[in-house]
Design an enzyme around this catalytic site. Structure first.
Site, PDB file in Angstrom:
ATOM      1  CD  GLU A  52       0.483  -0.696   9.309  1.00 11.57           C
ATOM      2  OE1 GLU A  52       1.400  -0.886  10.118  1.00 11.57           O
ATOM      3  OE2 GLU A  52       0.666  -0.629   8.080  1.00 11.57           O
TER       4      GLU A  52
ATOM      5  CG  HIS B   7       3.774  -0.327   6.358  1.00 10.65           C
ATOM      6  ND1 HIS B   7       3.044  -1.214   7.096  1.00 10.65           N
ATOM      7  CD2 HIS B   7       5.024  -0.820   6.307  1.00 10.65           C
ATOM      8  CE1 HIS B   7       3.812  -2.211   7.488  1.00 10.65           C
ATOM      9  NE2 HIS B   7       5.031  -1.991   7.010  1.00 10.65           N
TER      10      HIS B   7
END
Length: 293
Positions: A209, A248
Site C-alpha cells: 500500500e 494505517h
C-alpha cells in the site's frame, strides 16, 4: 514447512486476561494453537482459560517452554511488553496492538538491534500457517494448507487475497501481516527471504500500500536475485490523496517513493506480476504457478 511458526510453536499471551486477549486466545486455542500460558503483572499464580498466568515473561518461558509471545497490551503499555519479551530472549513476538506511540517504537527498535528476537507488528493481524498454527486475529474460514506465501501490510486485504487463492484451488504455506505502522519489526524484504528459503513455498503474493519504501526495496531485491518462483503483487492506494493518512499510520504518501504508482512500476520492472484488478489476484497466481510447473 512453514515460516515463523510450526507444529512446535508454544505461545504465551501478554495481556491474556483482558477482553481482547481472552477472546482471541480462546479462538486460537479452538483452532489448535498451542497456547501454554499468559502474562499479566499482578496476576501471577492464577489461571485463565484453564492456563497458568505469570507475572513476567521470563518466568512464563521457564515454566512452559514457550517460544512465541503474542502481545495484546494496551497502546501505552505495548512497547514495554514487547521489550520485556525481547529481553527475555523470546524467539518470536507478535504484537497485535494498534496505535503504539511512535516514540515508544523507537525504543523497541533499539532493543531489537541487540537481540535475535523476530518481531511481527505492531498493528498486525498476525501469522497463520493453515491447519498448523495461528497467532493473531485473522479469519481462518477461507484459509487452506498449500504452497503460496502471503506477505501483507493490510489485514482486510489479506483476508480477501487468502479467499481468492483458496478459490483458485491453491492454498497458503504461511500468511504474514508485517504490520501497518511506520515503525514495525520484520519487513517485507526479510519476510520474502524467509519464503524463498522455505522448501514448501512455491509462489508468493505481496500486498502493499502507499507510504514508506518497503515495496521499492523488495523490488530491488527481487531484481537482483531473480527468484525462480512466481511473485504476484497487489499495491493499493492509487487514488489516495497525497499527504493524507489512509487507515494505517504508515499509509501516507509524502513523496514519490510512497506513491502506489511508483511501487507498482518498481515491482513490475523487477519481474513481479501485477494483476489488472484486485479481484484477479487469485487467478493471476494460479496462472503463474501453471507456467512454472
Amino acid at each position: 514447512m512453514t515460516i515463523l511458526v510450526d507444529e512446535n510453536t508454544r505461545v504465551i499471551c501478554q495481556g491474556m486476561t483482558g477482553r481482547a486477549g481472552t477472546h482471541y486466545s480462546a479462538v486460537m486455542l479452538e483452532y489448535g494453537t498451542k497456547i501454554v500460558g499468559g502474562v499479566r503483572p499482578g496476576k501471577g499464580g492464577t489461571r485463565h482459560l484453564g492456563l497458568p498466568v505469570y507475572d513476567i515473561v521470563a518466568e512464563a518461558m521457564a515454566e512452559t517452554g514457550a517460544n512465541a509471545s503474542m502481545v495484546f497490551a494496551p497502546p501505552a503499555n505495548a512497547a514495554a511488553a514487547i521489550i520485556e519479551a525481547i529481553e527475555a530472549e523470546m524467539p518470536l513476538v507478535v504484537a497485535l496492538t494498534e496505535r503504539v506511540p511512535v516514540h515508544d517504537m523507537l525504543r523497541v527498535r533499539d532493543a531489537l538491534k541487540q537481540s535475535s528476537t523476530i518481531l511481527i507488528g505492531p498493528n498486525t493481524q498476525g501469522v497463520l500457517a493453515p491447519e498448523v498454527c495461528k497467532i493473531g486475529v485473522m479469519a481462518t474460514g477461507n484459509a487452506r494448507r498449500g504452497d503460496i506465501g502471503i506477505l501483507s501490510r493490510s489485514a482486510s486485504l489479506t483476508s480477501e487475497v487468502t479467499a481468492q487463492v483458496t478459490a483458485a484451488g491453491l492454498g497458503q504455506s504461511t500468511t504474514v501481516g508485517i504490520g501497518g505502522d511506520v515503525i514495525h519489526g520484520l519487513g517485507m524484504r526479510a519476510c520474502f527471504e524467509m519464503f524463498l528459503a522455505d522448501a514448501d513455498t512455491r509462489g508468493v503474493v505481496v500486498v502493499g500500500e502507499i507510504g514508506g519504501s518497503e515495496e521499492e526495496e523488495l523490488a530491488d531485491f527481487i531484481a537482483e536475485t531473480k527468484p525462480d518462483m512466481p511473485v504476484v503483487a497487489l499495491v493499493v492506494g492509487r487514488h489516495a490523496p497525497p499527504e493524507r493518512r489512509m487507515g494505517h499510520a504508515g499509509a501516507i504518501a509524502q513523496d514519490a517513493t510512497g506513491e502506489a504508482e511508483s511501487k507498482i512500476r518498481a515491482l513490475r520492472e523487477a519481474g513481479v506480476i501485477i494483476p489488472e484488478s484486485p479481484h484477479l489476484v487469485g487467478e493471476t497466481i494460479r496462472e503463474a504457478m501453471l507456467v512454472t510447473q
